[in-house]
Write an enzyme that holds these catalytic residues in place. Structure first.
Site, short mmCIF file in Angstrom:
data_model
loop_
_atom_site.label_atom_id
_atom_site.label_comp_id
_atom_site.label_asym_id
_atom_site.label_seq_id
_atom_site.Cartn_x
_atom_site.Cartn_y
_atom_site.Cartn_z
N TYR A 88 0.62 -1.23 0.19
CA TYR A 88 -0.29 -0.09 -0.40
C TYR A 88 0.44 0.85 -0.30
CZ TYR A 88 -3.50 -3.21 1.10
OH TYR A 88 -4.16 -4.73 1.36
N ASN A 112 -12.07 -1.42 -4.40
CA ASN A 112 -12.39 -2.24 -6.11
C ASN A 112 -13.25 -3.09 -6.73
OD1 ASN A 112 -11.10 -3.37 -8.92
ND2 ASN A 112 -9.57 -4.33 -7.66
N CYS A 120 -6.00 -6.30 -6.67
CA CYS A 120 -5.59 -5.91 -5.92
C CYS A 120 -5.39 -7.03 -4.61
CB CYS A 120 -7.26 -5.67 -5.61
SG CYS A 120 -8.69 -6.21 -5.36
N HIS A 121 -5.64 -8.06 -5.33
CA HIS A 121 -4.43 -9.40 -4.56
C HIS A 121 -3.11 -9.03 -4.57
CE1 HIS A 121 -5.22 -10.73 -8.27
NE2 HIS A 121 -4.02 -11.51 -8.68
N GLU A 147 -0.69 -17.62 -9.81
CA GLU A 147 0.92 -15.98 -10.18
C GLU A 147 2.14 -16.69 -9.91
OE1 GLU A 147 -0.36 -12.18 -9.96
OE2 GLU A 147 -2.33 -12.47 -10.87
#
Length: 159
Positions: A88, A112, A120-121, A147
């Site tokens: 953040y 979001n 946002c993950h 990912e």
């Protein structure tokens, strides 16, 4: 649509994807299998490719609804590459905001309306730990694992 992280409801308005909602009921919004729009059909296709590990970047018309500040945060969020994480505080810095603005960035991130597509993950706490996610931390961890990103939850499994 069904996905590895649960049923997702894809919402379109005026030719753009405006929302992705978690835990959609089985009889949710029309999808490509029920004559959905071109936008919904394309979103379904691209999300299916993402969950299959075949897509790293989304190319969809998006129109998330939010304040000017939220939209600025989401624009920067959209640039966080697949398979990486940021914090953040780093997002706040990229926006030219002071370090204390990380809470405001976190609140915008939490609002979001297009999770997964606006990733946002990929935003974690300053210590690398998983922090809040509208879909729950299990979903966040699952998306990061998809990912190739290791999380503290993965470490718990190893030891």
């Amino acid at each position: 649509m069904g996905s590895p992280i649960g049923r997702l409801e894809l919402v379109e308005a005026a030719g753009a994807l405006v929302a992705i909602r978690f835990d959609a009921p089985a009889d949710g919004a029309p999808g490509p299998e029920r004559g959905g729009s071109r936008v919904l059909t394309e979103a379904h296709r691209q999300l299916t490719e993402y969950f299959a590990g075949e897509r790293r970047v989304f190319d969809l018309p998006l129109r998330p609804s939010g304040t000017e500040f939220q939209r600025r945060v989401w624009e920067v969020l959209a640039t966080v590459p697949w398979g990486t994480t940021t914090t953040y505080g780093a997002l706040a810095a990229r926006l030219g905001l002071p370090p204390g603005a990380s809470r405001a960035v976190g609140a915008a991130n939490g609002a979001n309306p297009l999770p997964v597509v606006l990733p946002c993950h990929r935003v974690v706490g300053s210590d690398g730990r998983l922090t809040g996610y509208a879909g729950g931390l299990e979903r966040k961890a699952a998306l990061l694992r998809l990912e190739g990103v290791r999380t503290e939850a993965d470490q718990d499994v190893l030891f």
